[in-house]
Design a protein around this motif. Sequence first.
Motif, PDB file in Angstrom:
ATOM      1  N   ASN A  81       0.822  -1.211   0.000  1.00 14.55           N
ATOM      2  CA  ASN A  81       0.000   0.000   0.000  1.00 14.55           C
ATOM      3  C   ASN A  81       0.854   1.259   0.000  1.00 14.55           C
ATOM      4  O   ASN A  81       0.383   2.342  -0.372  1.00 14.55           O
ATOM      5  CB  ASN A  81      -0.914   0.012   1.229  1.00 14.55           C
ATOM      6  N   GLN A  82       2.123   1.147   0.408  1.00 12.96           N
ATOM      7  CA  GLN A  82       3.011   2.305   0.443  1.00 12.96           C
ATOM      8  C   GLN A  82       3.571   2.671  -0.923  1.00 12.96           C
ATOM      9  O   GLN A  82       4.093   3.782  -1.108  1.00 12.96           O
ATOM     10  CB  GLN A  82       4.180   2.032   1.392  1.00 12.96           C
ATOM     11  N   LEU A  83       3.470   1.758  -1.888  1.00 12.70           N
ATOM     12  CA  LEU A  83       4.072   1.978  -3.205  1.00 12.70           C
ATOM     13  C   LEU A  83       3.092   2.717  -4.110  1.00 12.70           C
ATOM     14  O   LEU A  83       2.438   2.129  -4.963  1.00 12.70           O
ATOM     15  CB  LEU A  83       4.491   0.645  -3.825  1.00 12.70           C
ATOM     16  N   LEU A  84       2.976   4.006  -3.926  1.00  9.36           N
ATOM     17  CA  LEU A  84       2.016   4.809  -4.678  1.00  9.36           C
ATOM     18  C   LEU A  84       2.575   5.151  -6.054  1.00  9.36           C
ATOM     19  O   LEU A  84       3.723   5.582  -6.179  1.00  9.36           O
ATOM     20  CB  LEU A  84       1.695   6.096  -3.908  1.00  9.36           C
ATOM     21  N   PRO A  85       1.774   4.973  -7.093  1.00  9.42           N
ATOM     22  CA  PRO A  85       2.265   5.255  -8.448  1.00  9.42           C
ATOM     23  C   PRO A  85       2.301   6.748  -8.747  1.00  9.42           C
ATOM     24  O   PRO A  85       1.537   7.530  -8.191  1.00  9.42           O
ATOM     25  CB  PRO A  85       1.227   4.545  -9.341  1.00  9.42           C
ATOM     26  N   VAL A  86       3.212   7.130  -9.623  1.00 13.02           N
ATOM     27  CA  VAL A  86       3.276   8.487 -10.166  1.00 13.02           C
ATOM     28  C   VAL A  86       3.490   8.370 -11.670  1.00 13.02           C
ATOM     29  O   VAL A  86       3.752   7.287 -12.196  1.00 13.02           O
ATOM     30  CB  VAL A  86       4.422   9.311  -9.535  1.00 13.02           C
ATOM     31  N   ALA A  87       3.384   9.471 -12.371  1.00 17.78           N
ATOM     32  CA  ALA A  87       3.606   9.469 -13.810  1.00 17.78           C
ATOM     33  C   ALA A  87       5.023   8.996 -14.117  1.00 17.78           C
ATOM     34  O   ALA A  87       5.960   9.254 -13.356  1.00 17.78           O
ATOM     35  CB  ALA A  87       3.378  10.867 -14.373  1.00 17.78           C
ATOM     36  N   ASP A  88       5.188   8.291 -15.244  1.00 19.96           N
ATOM     37  CA  ASP A  88       6.495   7.764 -15.607  1.00 19.96           C
ATOM     38  C   ASP A  88       7.558   8.856 -15.687  1.00 19.96           C
ATOM     39  O   ASP A  88       8.703   8.658 -15.281  1.00 19.96           O
ATOM     40  CB  ASP A  88       6.412   7.031 -16.952  1.00 19.96           C
ATOM     41  N   GLU A 296      -7.506   9.746  -3.642  1.00 18.83           N
ATOM     42  CA  GLU A 296      -7.251   8.408  -4.191  1.00 18.83           C
ATOM     43  C   GLU A 296      -5.999   7.794  -3.579  1.00 18.83           C
ATOM     44  O   GLU A 296      -5.978   6.608  -3.223  1.00 18.83           O
ATOM     45  CB  GLU A 296      -7.112   8.482  -5.709  1.00 18.83           C
ATOM     46  N   GLN A 297      -4.935   8.603  -3.440  1.00 18.38           N
ATOM     47  CA  GLN A 297      -3.689   8.096  -2.848  1.00 18.38           C
ATOM     48  C   GLN A 297      -3.882   7.788  -1.359  1.00 18.38           C
ATOM     49  O   GLN A 297      -3.365   6.788  -0.848  1.00 18.38           O
ATOM     50  CB  GLN A 297      -2.554   9.110  -3.027  1.00 18.38           C
ATOM     51  N   PHE A 298      -4.625   8.646  -0.647  1.00 15.77           N
ATOM     52  CA  PHE A 298      -4.903   8.371   0.763  1.00 15.77           C
ATOM     53  C   PHE A 298      -5.660   7.050   0.921  1.00 15.77           C
ATOM     54  O   PHE A 298      -5.367   6.261   1.826  1.00 15.77           O
ATOM     55  CB  PHE A 298      -5.726   9.513   1.367  1.00 15.77           C
ATOM     56  N   ARG A 299      -6.622   6.822   0.049  1.00 16.56           N
ATOM     57  CA  ARG A 299      -7.402   5.579   0.150  1.00 16.56           C
ATOM     58  C   ARG A 299      -6.513   4.367  -0.105  1.00 16.56           C
ATOM     59  O   ARG A 299      -6.637   3.339   0.563  1.00 16.56           O
ATOM     60  CB  ARG A 299      -8.573   5.610  -0.839  1.00 16.56           C
ATOM     61  N   GLU A 300      -5.609   4.486  -1.070  1.00 13.41           N
ATOM     62  CA  GLU A 300      -4.683   3.388  -1.339  1.00 13.41           C
ATOM     63  C   GLU A 300      -3.811   3.109  -0.115  1.00 13.41           C
ATOM     64  O   GLU A 300      -3.546   1.948   0.229  1.00 13.41           O
ATOM     65  CB  GLU A 300      -3.792   3.723  -2.536  1.00 13.41           C
ATOM     66  N   LEU A 301      -3.375   4.125   0.580  1.00 13.39           N
ATOM     67  CA  LEU A 301      -2.539   3.973   1.762  1.00 13.39           C
ATOM     68  C   LEU A 301      -3.283   3.293   2.918  1.00 13.39           C
ATOM     69  O   LEU A 301      -2.724   2.422   3.597  1.00 13.39           O
ATOM     70  CB  LEU A 301      -2.049   5.346   2.244  1.00 13.39           C
ATOM     71  N   TYR A 302      -4.540   3.685   3.121  1.00 11.70           N
ATOM     72  CA  TYR A 302      -5.200   3.365   4.388  1.00 11.70           C
ATOM     73  C   TYR A 302      -6.343   2.363   4.318  1.00 11.70           C
ATOM     74  O   TYR A 302      -6.701   1.791   5.351  1.00 11.70           O
ATOM     75  CB  TYR A 302      -5.726   4.665   5.026  1.00 11.70           C
ATOM     76  N   TRP A 303      -6.943   2.137   3.157  1.00 11.22           N
ATOM     77  CA  TRP A 303      -8.170   1.338   3.122  1.00 11.22           C
ATOM     78  C   TRP A 303      -7.963  -0.052   3.703  1.00 11.22           C
ATOM     79  O   TRP A 303      -8.727  -0.506   4.568  1.00 11.22           O
ATOM     80  CB  TRP A 303      -8.710   1.248   1.691  1.00 11.22           C
ATOM     81  N   ARG A 304      -6.966  -0.765   3.266  1.00 16.63           N
ATOM     82  CA  ARG A 304      -6.740  -2.134   3.763  1.00 16.63           C
ATOM     83  C   ARG A 304      -6.362  -2.151   5.242  1.00 16.63           C
ATOM     84  O   ARG A 304      -6.727  -3.069   5.977  1.00 16.63           O
ATOM     85  CB  ARG A 304      -5.660  -2.815   2.922  1.00 16.63           C
ATOM     86  N   LEU A 305      -5.623  -1.143   5.676  1.00 19.97           N
ATOM     87  CA  LEU A 305      -5.251  -1.081   7.087  1.00 19.97           C
ATOM     88  C   LEU A 305      -6.472  -0.843   7.964  1.00 19.97           C
ATOM     89  O   LEU A 305      -6.614  -1.444   9.034  1.00 19.97           O
ATOM     90  CB  LEU A 305      -4.216   0.025   7.306  1.00 19.97           C
ATOM     91  N   VAL A 306      -7.356   0.055   7.517  1.00 19.47           N
ATOM     92  CA  VAL A 306      -8.576   0.322   8.282  1.00 19.47           C
ATOM     93  C   VAL A 306      -9.432  -0.938   8.355  1.00 19.47           C
ATOM     94  O   VAL A 306      -9.978  -1.292   9.409  1.00 19.47           O
ATOM     95  CB  VAL A 306      -9.369   1.486   7.651  1.00 19.47           C
ATOM     96  N   ARG A 307      -9.566  -1.625   7.233  1.00 17.37           N
ATOM     97  CA  ARG A 307     -10.384  -2.840   7.196  1.00 17.37           C
ATOM     98  C   ARG A 307      -9.847  -3.919   8.129  1.00 17.37           C
ATOM     99  O   ARG A 307     -10.603  -4.789   8.574  1.00 17.37           O
ATOM    100  CB  ARG A 307     -10.408  -3.374   5.762  1.00 17.37           C
TER     101      ARG A 307
END
Length: 428
Positions: A81-88, A296-307
Amino acid sequence: MLSAARLSSCSRLPQSAATSAWVRGLATDSTTHADSLPPPPLRKQESTKPRSATAFNPRPRSTAYARAQALSSLPPSFGSNQLLPVADSTRALLEDIVGTFNAPIRYAFAYGSGVFEQAGYSTEKGVAGKEGGPMLDFIFAVSHADHWHSINMTQNPGHYPLHARAFGSSFVSKVQETGPGLWFNASVPIRGTTIKYGVVTVDTLCADLLNWRTLYLAGRMHKPIRIIKDDPRVRLTQQVNLTSAIRTALLTLPETFSQAELFTKIASISYSGDPRMLLPAENRAKVANIVSRQEEQFRELYWRLVRGLPGVQWDATSSHIRQDTSPSARSAHLRKLPAELLARVQTRSAGMGPPKEADEAAYWLRLAGDGRLPEIVNSEMASIVRYPATVQSLKGIVSAGLGKSMRYTAAKVGKWWKGRGSGSASSS
């Protein structure tokens, strides 16, 4: 579930097969959702070339030291979840900039409006790192600050003010140790861009991520960052830090709330108590501007941890969250807060009921059921942040030099003034 209690320090982690299974059991995000993202490279020793020495451009000292033992690997899905994508193009630029440094960097990340969009910045205002655009911000975690600055001062003497070069790397590392443990070089031109980079030791970084000693780096890493060089030890402690941010936010939120409210509460942790927020150098709507464009990036970071936390419901298709706010449920979060914050909360609550030694279960239920708990938690977080943030701001005069510091502050004030009417954000 990750817990700071299970990781009392950032000391050497065992590497047996049994330990691998133990670490795998800590993971709260079992879904491998970032398979398509290449992980940042793990650290490696980079070569350094001998260079001519002068009084203000000293040759690096030969330093013999035993390399710290660290966890060599983690399960592939751990911390994905920490590996957030950015533009190439952004990724290539960030990696290219970090690759220019000869001094060995164990862990590196980029952050701020130059990496992830914030309200108030648009392509019309310039490309990140270019004139008119936001500065690119980096944090480099290293093994030994004195050794690192010695090498970097030889390769990049212009990154340091004249007095820092005169006193040498020992002086720089001593100044770095004060406050939150960072040394910043600001307004540095590299690869046609302008960057600011902070240097911290891995030990200091891990201590803050686990215990919230200063909340300076831990708070910065509650928000989206782009990892450029990865390190298993930091990734593990960062997962603890993210989980701690959720637990803290849940203790200050009602039974039902939106994901935007959760992200806003988490993003505001590092700004609570920061004296810069009282000055005309930071936009008052900064937190809202970050969350509104990075949800969107915040949700990627935290959604699975919250669940993965007990008593919390957050459906995959929903932006609304429900939590159990009973004293027993809140006590489960309270007991696992980072050590510094928990100790302060307990001190504030001392003498208000039976002591912990008399009945531990009743003690935690009383603290968790106190209606003033959200206020106490918010107040103590601000208290943690205030002193180190003040010290780091004052250190900017030493690390950047008076002239560069004044120009940097003037630029921040100018951005704040321009953004007053529109609520635009200044760079992190």
